[in-house]
Structures are given as structure tokens and as C-alpha cells.
Scaffold this motif. Sequence first.
Motif, PDB file in Angstrom:
ATOM      1  N   ILE A  13       3.071   0.282  -7.951  1.00  0.00           N
ATOM      2  CA  ILE A  13       1.464  -0.695  -8.041  1.00  0.00           C
ATOM      3  C   ILE A  13       1.952  -1.906  -6.847  1.00  0.00           C
ATOM      4  O   ILE A  13       0.758  -2.694  -6.413  1.00  0.00           O
ATOM      5  CB  ILE A  13       1.504  -1.040  -9.452  1.00  0.00           C
ATOM      6  CG1 ILE A  13       0.915  -0.610 -10.839  1.00  0.00           C
ATOM      7  CG2 ILE A  13       0.814  -2.760  -9.429  1.00  0.00           C
ATOM      8  CD1 ILE A  13       1.753  -0.808 -12.019  1.00  0.00           C
ATOM      9  N   ILE A  16       1.802  -0.610  -3.929  1.00  0.00           N
ATOM     10  CA  ILE A  16      -0.005  -0.739  -3.283  1.00  0.00           C
ATOM     11  C   ILE A  16      -0.880  -1.803  -3.001  1.00  0.00           C
ATOM     12  O   ILE A  16      -1.292  -1.924  -2.093  1.00  0.00           O
ATOM     13  CB  ILE A  16      -0.831   0.071  -5.108  1.00  0.00           C
ATOM     14  CG1 ILE A  16      -0.261   1.308  -4.775  1.00  0.00           C
ATOM     15  CG2 ILE A  16      -2.032   0.491  -4.793  1.00  0.00           C
ATOM     16  CD1 ILE A  16      -0.389   2.631  -5.500  1.00  0.00           C
ATOM     17  N   THR A  17      -0.696  -2.828  -4.048  1.00  0.00           N
ATOM     18  CA  THR A  17      -0.415  -4.731  -3.760  1.00  0.00           C
ATOM     19  C   THR A  17      -0.305  -4.359  -2.266  1.00  0.00           C
ATOM     20  O   THR A  17      -1.080  -5.140  -1.549  1.00  0.00           O
ATOM     21  CB  THR A  17      -0.148  -5.135  -4.271  1.00  0.00           C
ATOM     22  OG1 THR A  17      -0.728  -4.507  -6.045  1.00  0.00           O
ATOM     23  CG2 THR A  17      -0.900  -6.372  -4.549  1.00  0.00           C
ATOM     24  N   GLY A  20      -2.053  -3.419   0.237  1.00  0.00           N
ATOM     25  CA  GLY A  20      -3.617  -3.815   0.738  1.00  0.00           C
ATOM     26  C   GLY A  20      -3.643  -4.890   1.536  1.00  0.00           C
ATOM     27  O   GLY A  20      -3.987  -5.429   2.112  1.00  0.00           O
ATOM     28  N   TRP A  21      -2.118  -5.758   1.329  1.00  0.00           N
ATOM     29  CA  TRP A  21      -2.268  -6.957   1.698  1.00  0.00           C
ATOM     30  C   TRP A  21      -2.307  -7.560   3.595  1.00  0.00           C
ATOM     31  O   TRP A  21      -2.752  -7.960   3.364  1.00  0.00           O
ATOM     32  CB  TRP A  21      -1.211  -7.820   1.072  1.00  0.00           C
ATOM     33  CG  TRP A  21      -1.509  -9.344   1.045  1.00  0.00           C
ATOM     34  CD1 TRP A  21      -2.233 -10.236   1.066  1.00  0.00           C
ATOM     35  CD2 TRP A  21      -0.245 -10.118   1.966  1.00  0.00           C
ATOM     36  NE1 TRP A  21      -1.628 -11.510   1.578  1.00  0.00           N
ATOM     37  CE2 TRP A  21      -0.428 -10.919   2.188  1.00  0.00           C
ATOM     38  CE3 TRP A  21       0.746  -9.347   2.263  1.00  0.00           C
ATOM     39  CZ2 TRP A  21       0.488 -12.153   2.826  1.00  0.00           C
ATOM     40  CZ3 TRP A  21       1.836 -10.181   3.442  1.00  0.00           C
ATOM     41  CH2 TRP A  21       1.750 -11.482   3.524  1.00  0.00           C
ATOM     42  N   GLY A  24      -5.269  -5.718   5.319  1.00  0.00           N
ATOM     43  CA  GLY A  24      -6.130  -6.957   4.607  1.00  0.00           C
ATOM     44  C   GLY A  24      -5.257  -7.660   5.932  1.00  0.00           C
ATOM     45  O   GLY A  24      -6.504  -8.317   6.845  1.00  0.00           O
TER      46      GLY A  24
ATOM     47  N   VAL B  85      -5.598   0.012  -9.910  1.00  0.00           N
ATOM     48  CA  VAL B  85      -4.720  -1.359  -8.975  1.00  0.00           C
ATOM     49  C   VAL B  85      -5.148  -1.161  -7.365  1.00  0.00           C
ATOM     50  O   VAL B  85      -5.341  -1.624  -6.581  1.00  0.00           O
ATOM     51  CB  VAL B  85      -3.437  -0.930  -8.931  1.00  0.00           C
ATOM     52  CG1 VAL B  85      -2.546  -1.847  -7.896  1.00  0.00           C
ATOM     53  CG2 VAL B  85      -2.514  -1.199 -10.502  1.00  0.00           C
ATOM     54  N   ILE B  86      -5.716  -0.272  -7.390  1.00  0.00           N
ATOM     55  CA  ILE B  86      -6.470   0.886  -6.069  1.00  0.00           C
ATOM     56  C   ILE B  86      -7.601  -0.231  -5.853  1.00  0.00           C
ATOM     57  O   ILE B  86      -7.928  -1.162  -5.387  1.00  0.00           O
ATOM     58  CB  ILE B  86      -6.213   1.940  -5.289  1.00  0.00           C
ATOM     59  CG1 ILE B  86      -4.669   2.137  -5.848  1.00  0.00           C
ATOM     60  CG2 ILE B  86      -6.510   2.559  -4.117  1.00  0.00           C
ATOM     61  CD1 ILE B  86      -4.708   3.501  -5.249  1.00  0.00           C
ATOM     62  N   VAL B  89      -7.637  -3.817  -5.361  1.00  0.00           N
ATOM     63  CA  VAL B  89      -6.820  -4.464  -3.826  1.00  0.00           C
ATOM     64  C   VAL B  89      -8.438  -4.233  -3.160  1.00  0.00           C
ATOM     65  O   VAL B  89      -8.851  -5.304  -2.056  1.00  0.00           O
ATOM     66  CB  VAL B  89      -6.019  -3.494  -3.682  1.00  0.00           C
ATOM     67  CG1 VAL B  89      -5.700  -3.866  -2.099  1.00  0.00           C
ATOM     68  CG2 VAL B  89      -4.570  -3.847  -3.968  1.00  0.00           C
ATOM     69  N   LEU B  93      -9.962  -7.820  -1.496  1.00  0.00           N
ATOM     70  CA  LEU B  93      -9.790  -7.718  -0.186  1.00  0.00           C
ATOM     71  C   LEU B  93     -10.753  -7.194   0.782  1.00  0.00           C
ATOM     72  O   LEU B  93     -11.257  -7.514   1.867  1.00  0.00           O
ATOM     73  CB  LEU B  93      -8.734  -7.149   0.247  1.00  0.00           C
ATOM     74  CG  LEU B  93      -7.563  -6.856   0.242  1.00  0.00           C
ATOM     75  CD1 LEU B  93      -6.604  -6.099   0.775  1.00  0.00           C
ATOM     76  CD2 LEU B  93      -7.035  -8.974   0.758  1.00  0.00           C
ATOM     77  N   ARG B 101     -19.224 -14.422  -0.045  1.00  0.00           N
ATOM     78  CA  ARG B 101     -19.246 -14.427   1.444  1.00  0.00           C
ATOM     79  C   ARG B 101     -21.141 -14.566   1.036  1.00  0.00           C
ATOM     80  O   ARG B 101     -21.781 -15.337   2.054  1.00  0.00           O
ATOM     81  CB  ARG B 101     -19.419 -13.940   2.463  1.00  0.00           C
ATOM     82  CG  ARG B 101     -19.203 -14.214   3.540  1.00  0.00           C
ATOM     83  CD  ARG B 101     -18.814 -12.656   4.759  1.00  0.00           C
ATOM     84  NE  ARG B 101     -17.038 -12.900   4.504  1.00  0.00           N
ATOM     85  CZ  ARG B 101     -16.338 -11.998   4.808  1.00  0.00           C
ATOM     86  NH1 ARG B 101     -17.281 -11.372   5.969  1.00  0.00           N
ATOM     87  NH2 ARG B 101     -15.002 -11.615   4.612  1.00  0.00           N
ATOM     88  N   ARG B 268      -9.069 -13.325  -2.256  1.00  0.00           N
ATOM     89  CA  ARG B 268      -7.944 -12.801  -2.031  1.00  0.00           C
ATOM     90  C   ARG B 268      -6.195 -12.705  -2.393  1.00  0.00           C
ATOM     91  O   ARG B 268      -5.112 -12.376  -3.273  1.00  0.00           O
ATOM     92  CB  ARG B 268      -7.350 -12.869  -0.594  1.00  0.00           C
ATOM     93  CG  ARG B 268      -8.558 -12.603   0.331  1.00  0.00           C
ATOM     94  CD  ARG B 268      -7.294 -13.044   1.750  1.00  0.00           C
ATOM     95  NE  ARG B 268      -9.133 -13.411   2.765  1.00  0.00           N
ATOM     96  CZ  ARG B 268      -9.237 -12.324   3.349  1.00  0.00           C
ATOM     97  NH1 ARG B 268      -8.010 -11.477   3.863  1.00  0.00           N
ATOM     98  NH2 ARG B 268      -9.842 -13.360   4.518  1.00  0.00           N
ATOM     99  N   MET B 271      -5.931 -11.039  -6.653  1.00  0.00           N
ATOM    100  CA  MET B 271      -5.531  -9.965  -6.217  1.00  0.00           C
ATOM    101  C   MET B 271      -3.545  -9.784  -6.695  1.00  0.00           C
ATOM    102  O   MET B 271      -3.523  -8.880  -7.585  1.00  0.00           O
ATOM    103  CB  MET B 271      -4.913  -9.689  -4.718  1.00  0.00           C
ATOM    104  CG  MET B 271      -4.755  -7.869  -4.983  1.00  0.00           C
ATOM    105  SD  MET B 271      -5.053  -7.562  -2.958  1.00  0.00           S
ATOM    106  CE  MET B 271      -3.201  -7.914  -2.299  1.00  0.00           C
ATOM    107  N   TRP B 272      -3.188 -10.132  -6.427  1.00  0.00           N
ATOM    108  CA  TRP B 272      -1.115 -10.699  -6.547  1.00  0.00           C
ATOM    109  C   TRP B 272      -1.364 -10.873  -7.811  1.00  0.00           C
ATOM    110  O   TRP B 272      -0.258 -10.272  -8.727  1.00  0.00           O
ATOM    111  CB  TRP B 272      -0.438 -11.431  -6.228  1.00  0.00           C
ATOM    112  CG  TRP B 272      -0.508 -11.298  -4.198  1.00  0.00           C
ATOM    113  CD1 TRP B 272      -0.700 -11.728  -3.694  1.00  0.00           C
ATOM    114  CD2 TRP B 272       0.365 -10.327  -3.628  1.00  0.00           C
ATOM    115  NE1 TRP B 272      -1.202 -11.201  -2.233  1.00  0.00           N
ATOM    116  CE2 TRP B 272       0.280 -10.126  -2.951  1.00  0.00           C
ATOM    117  CE3 TRP B 272       1.032  -9.335  -4.115  1.00  0.00           C
ATOM    118  CZ2 TRP B 272       0.620  -9.522  -1.698  1.00  0.00           C
ATOM    119  CZ3 TRP B 272       2.156  -8.511  -3.544  1.00  0.00           C
ATOM    120  CH2 TRP B 272       1.510  -8.460  -2.017  1.00  0.00           C
ATOM    121  N   ALA B 275      -4.027  -7.118 -10.051  1.00  0.00           N
ATOM    122  CA  ALA B 275      -3.883  -5.616  -9.612  1.00  0.00           C
ATOM    123  C   ALA B 275      -2.512  -5.579 -10.331  1.00  0.00           C
ATOM    124  O   ALA B 275      -2.374  -4.632 -11.604  1.00  0.00           O
ATOM    125  CB  ALA B 275      -3.274  -5.532  -8.717  1.00  0.00           C
TER     126      ALA B 275
END
Lengths: 32, 489
Positions: A13, A16-17, A20-21, A24, B85-86, B89, B93, B101, B268, B271-272, B275
Amino acid sequence: MFVDIFIDSVVLILGITAAGWLIGRAIDRLRG
Amino acid sequence: MRTGILVAVLAYEVIFIVGIGWWLARRQAAKHREGEFVLAGRSLPMPVVAVTLALTVLGTAHILGVFEMSWYVGAAAVWFSIAHVILLVVVCLGTGLWVRRLRLTTLPEILETLFGPATRLMVGCVMAGVLFGILTVETQGVGIILATMTGWSIRQGAIAGGLLGMAYVIFAGMKEVGWLNLVNAIVMYLGLVLAVIFLALRLPGGDFESVRASYAAAGEPFMLSIYGNAQIMQSFVLATVVAVVFSQAVNQMLMQPCMSAADERTIRRAMWIAAPLNGIFGVFAVVIGLTAKALPEFQALGPKSAATAMLVAWLPPWLAALLLASFLAAILSTFAMVALAPATIFAMDLYKRLYRPTASEAELTRLVRIGIVAFSVLAMAVAASLPPILAAMNWLFSWLIPVFWVLVIGLLWKRSSAVAVATLLAAWLVNSLWSFTGLPAWLGLSADWNVQATLAVTLLVALGGSLLAHGEPGYFRSAEYRSRVAVAG
């Protein structure tokens, strides 16, 4: 059993996070 | 019949759902009167966005679906959570930032901007079908919970559950469902963690070693690994990740908190928290499912009922009641949302738009009510066939895969209505042929691979079509977008 499943899942987990970050951030930098 | 637990669970539903819903509605009304009510969205702070994102998608599939699937694929069932989780993300993002936006209110809005009203209507109709499918799964979920407490069969429980669900939509209303879900999901999460601790304490040795030993003795050690075996990874895991990520990333439920976030940076950072919070939930559900299968007295009940029956039998009554009550509340709130949404699409997008543009508000409200009852009754009939929950969810999600790709390509690369329509039709046709004809056998492939087949056709038509066809540049590269963002500030 629980500890193994828990550790495997948490590693996946967070991996993946973080991935992704990073992706990005890389896209943001490329686009300036 | 476990009368004590049944009474406690029903009391929780009444006090929690009706009571808190009523209190929140009053608070909201007071704010309106005092003029303090700021545009509900565009101001939510990071922790609220994060927790809302993580918990709004926790429903029947995350709970009863993972219990059931761990029976067949073992610990790899946790991939349903990891797919989320994916998904989170991608949302935090990508799609979530975009809807914030563009200051959208609903997702189909942007489909009309990109490809015109016909595409919006097509997607609306298919989305209504998918929502109806999810409704049948939620009806089965209520059936399982009721069957656990009353000793009825799941089919009888599903019929009573459908009636309970209809009562919920009528009495609880929809406005505050989001907040109710959030509070309930916190109760459910804590309850599930406590349940795993209490279960371990009741097992021999005070831990899960006996469960591990039972799978090892049965010659199934792969059931204890989240990576299962090659076959599980290729079929269940791949299908789950594709179906969840490429359908739910455009789900209104997840877009809503993003649209309401204070700014893009908030999403953004969310997400932390979102997820991991969603992902770890699956670990607890999987461990409960695996434990139930390892114990002969519960194994005899089968994959749908074993885990909930074990929770009722082995946990202290207060915890079992709290857990089942929070499960039921989570399922009922999803039931309400997925019963209302297709009825609304039917009334607004089909009846009003195509047949009676002059329909009055009262006429449409009546039609929505009739729709809710009709869809719920149909759902009760379909739920009685009891398909495996996660397999059903993946199949339903696969219908939205082309919608995600058409949207992403239209925003980032090229806009062509013809390619969008061709992609949607080709993907839906292949999904139908794969599911209902001998096509997979003729191709020598597995009938379970409909998600993979839908993705392959989607990518082929959408990418190939965009490469060959003429079209306007992607929306994010258009003058219209630049002026829209400039106005939004």
C-alpha cells in the motif's frame, strides 16, 4: 498469519502510494 | 433467532440513521436561516477530504464481498482493497484534481462538454443499469446480515432487506447520507479492528497460528499469501484492479469530496491518508474470512454466511451487535443511493428530456418514487439468485471502463464524438458477447476474463480511433479550457 498479511499489505500500500506520488511529481516537473 | 442482537441492531439503525439525520437536517436548516451556509464545497480541509475519500467507498463489497472472496482466493482477496489504493492515487493525482479545477458539480457535465448530449445520454443509461446491478448486490448484503440474526435463509433475508431498504430511502432521505456514512464507517472500522483482536484471543494460543496450520494441513499455503498463486493473480487480481481503477475513478461518489476540497494541494495531500486507510481495512476483513473458513463449525455454513455467523457466535454480544449494526447501516445507505440514482436518471434524463419536457416537479417526484419501488422489487428478485459479490461487482464495474478512457483521452489528447461513441459501443458489445455467448470458448480464453477483454477493446478502439480520426485537440489544450480556468481564478 495476521502479521504476515498485515506487513505484506502495508508495504504494498505504501509502495503504491509513494510510486503514485513520485510519478505525479515527475509529470508536474515535465510540464513545468 | 438472536433476539437481543436483532433488537440492538434495529435500535442502532433507528437512533443513528433517523436520529442523526434529523439532527443534521435541523442544523443545516438553522445555518441556512442565519445565512452562514457557505457553498457546501470548495472549502473542505485535508483531513475531511482524506477520510471522506477513504470511507465513502466502503460498502457491502469491502465487507461481505471480501469475507466471501477470501473463501475462494484466500488472502489475495485483500486486492479488492489494494485496487482501491491504486484508485485513490489515480483520483488524488488525476481525475479528482481535474474535477476540482473545472469546478464541476457532476461528472456527466464534462462528457456533454467534450462529446455532446448523445454521449451523455448513452453513459447515463448504462450507468443506471450498473447502479441497478449494484442495488441487487446491496440487497443480497442486507439479506446476509438479516439471515445471520434471524436464522432465515439469505433469500428470505434479501426480500425483507429490500423492504427495509425502501423504508430507509423514504424515512432517512438522502441529503445527509454522506455524513452518516462517514460517522458509521468510523464505527465499522474500529469495530472490525476490535473484532480481529477478540477473535485472536478466542483461538487456541491466543493468536492465528491454528488458522495458518489448518491451511497448511489442507495443502493450501497459498491461501495465506496476498500474492496467492499465478492463476489467482492473472484472473481475480488483474480483473479486480482493472475494474475498480478504471470505473471508480470517474465515480460521482469519489468526485464529490474532490469537488468540495479547498484547493488542488489539499487533494494531493489527502492521498497519503485516504489510500492507506482504505487499503488496510481489507486486511482485517480477509483475516476474518480466512478464520471462519478454517473453523469446521462455521465452514459448514458456506462462504456467504460463515464470517458473519462467526462474528455473532464468538464476539461479545455488544461488539457483535455494534459491528452488524454498522455493516447494515453501511449497506442500507449504499442501497438508498443506488436505488435513488437510477430512478432519478430515468425520471430526469429519459422521461423529462425525451418524452415530457414540461413535466412538473410533483410529477417527476412521483415518478422517482415509483422508480425506487420498481427497481427495489426487481433487485429483490435478482438478489435471490445470490451471485458471488466481488465477481458481480467486477462485472458491473467493467461497463464503466470505456467511460474512463474516453474521458481521459478527450481531456488530454483529442476530442472526437465519433470515436467516443464507437469506443463505448464496441466495449459494451464485447462485454455482452463475452458474458452471454460462447465467444471466449471460441477464442480459447477464460469466460471470467470479461474485464480484460473490455479493457483491450476499449484501448484498441479509443487509441486507434483517436490516432486515425480527425478531432479537436484535448480539452485541456483548448482556448475554452484556458478561459474557463482564468474565470474560475
